[in-house]
Design a protein around this motif. Structure first.
Motif, PDB file in Angstrom:
ATOM      1  N   ARG A 187     -32.365  14.939  -7.363  1.00 12.43           N
ATOM      2  CA  ARG A 187     -32.604  14.300  -8.669  1.00 12.43           C
ATOM      3  C   ARG A 187     -32.726  15.352  -9.754  1.00 12.43           C
ATOM      4  O   ARG A 187     -32.111  15.247 -10.828  1.00 12.43           O
ATOM      5  CB  ARG A 187     -33.874  13.445  -8.620  1.00 12.43           C
TER       6      ARG A 187
ATOM      7  N   LEU B  13     -32.032  14.337 -13.841  1.00 18.52           N
ATOM      8  CA  LEU B  13     -32.522  12.979 -14.036  1.00 18.52           C
ATOM      9  C   LEU B  13     -34.039  12.939 -13.917  1.00 18.52           C
ATOM     10  O   LEU B  13     -34.614  13.667 -13.108  1.00 18.52           O
ATOM     11  CB  LEU B  13     -31.929  12.030 -12.980  1.00 18.52           C
ATOM     12  N   SER B  14     -34.658  12.090 -14.702  1.00 19.22           N
ATOM     13  CA  SER B  14     -36.083  11.835 -14.521  1.00 19.22           C
ATOM     14  C   SER B  14     -36.228  10.765 -13.446  1.00 19.22           C
ATOM     15  O   SER B  14     -35.258  10.105 -13.059  1.00 19.22           O
ATOM     16  CB  SER B  14     -36.718  11.360 -15.831  1.00 19.22           C
TER      17      SER B  14
ATOM     18  N   GLU C 183     -37.662   7.919 -13.782  1.00 19.68           N
ATOM     19  CA  GLU C 183     -37.363   6.643 -14.409  1.00 19.68           C
ATOM     20  C   GLU C 183     -35.863   6.411 -14.542  1.00 19.68           C
ATOM     21  O   GLU C 183     -35.362   5.293 -14.322  1.00 19.68           O
ATOM     22  CB  GLU C 183     -38.035   6.534 -15.790  1.00 19.68           C
ATOM     23  N   GLU C 184     -35.132   7.469 -14.909  1.00 14.67           N
ATOM     24  CA  GLU C 184     -33.678   7.346 -15.060  1.00 14.67           C
ATOM     25  C   GLU C 184     -33.013   7.062 -13.712  1.00 14.67           C
ATOM     26  O   GLU C 184     -32.114   6.225 -13.618  1.00 14.67           O
ATOM     27  CB  GLU C 184     -33.094   8.624 -15.670  1.00 14.67           C
TER      28      GLU C 184
ATOM     29  N   ASP D 288     -33.692   3.441 -12.801  1.00 16.49           N
ATOM     30  CA  ASP D 288     -32.818   2.532 -13.556  1.00 16.49           C
ATOM     31  C   ASP D 288     -31.406   2.532 -12.964  1.00 16.49           C
ATOM     32  O   ASP D 288     -30.780   1.486 -12.829  1.00 16.49           O
ATOM     33  CB  ASP D 288     -32.745   2.929 -15.026  1.00 16.49           C
ATOM     34  N   GLN D 289     -30.934   3.707 -12.605  1.00 15.27           N
ATOM     35  CA  GLN D 289     -29.592   3.835 -12.037  1.00 15.27           C
ATOM     36  C   GLN D 289     -29.492   3.094 -10.699  1.00 15.27           C
ATOM     37  O   GLN D 289     -28.459   2.497 -10.395  1.00 15.27           O
ATOM     38  CB  GLN D 289     -29.279   5.324 -11.837  1.00 15.27           C
TER      39      GLN D 289
END
Length: 175
Positions: free
Chosen positions: A99, A104-105, A107-108, A111-112
């Motif tokens: 990650r 990417l965080s 949270e991101e 969401d993905q």
């Protein structure tokens, strides 16, 4: 004088009785809790436990199974765990490193994957194992494999000659 294995009463004669899968020597008042085991004659080439080589009946069933097991010897029936992959012991680090390398965080990534961010946090802490579905999503999104390959410890168990290891080969006794 022998004792009943259920109630502990001293009795002159005990009956072998099967209670919830266990064979016990029971007194007459305790035999109602199970079914009496009839001793079969051992002169016919087998006792109550038979192997695939002791009777023609079981060897014909092993040849007709066709499940692609090893030829000859004793084969155990397949179960649902044979087809399951084992998750890597460092799955949490693999997820976090993959990650972070993609910038990417949590949270991101959540969401993905259409998952909650709290799940990603728990996975990266190692607090929870991913379900099969989440594991597949993570492997696709992060291009990692969370399945553990054969380790050195697993190689110790594989003797290459199935059926030759016993519990005594593995257990260390405390004397």
């Amino acid at each position: 004088m022998p004792q009943c294995e259920m109630c502990g009463a001293d009795q002159a004669s005990l009956t072998t009785t099967k209670v919830e899968g266990a064979e016990l020597e029971l007194c007459s008042s305790c035999t109602d809790f199970g079914t009496e085991v009839r001793d079969e004659s051992t002169g016919s080439g087998g006792g109550k436990y038979s192997t695939s080589s002791s009777t023609g009946k079981s060897s014909s069933s092993s040849s007709s199974s066709g499940s692609g097991g090893s030829s000859g010897g004793s084969t155990r029936p397949r179960d649902m765990f044979d087809d399951m992959d084992e998750i890597a012991t460092d799955y949490d680090d693999q997820i976090r490193n993959a990650r972070e390398s993609r910038g990417l965080s949590q949270e991101e990534l959540a969401d993905q994957l259409n998952e909650k961010a709290s799940l990603i946090r728990k996975l990266e802490r190692g607090d929870t194992l991913p379900t099969d579905e989440v594991q597949r999503k993570l492997e696709r999104a992060l291009d990692v494999s969370l399945v553990e390959g054969e380790s050195v410890e697993d190689a110790d168990w594989d003797s290459g000659d199935s059926g030759t290891m016993t519990l005594g080969d593995v257990v260390k006794r405390k004397d």
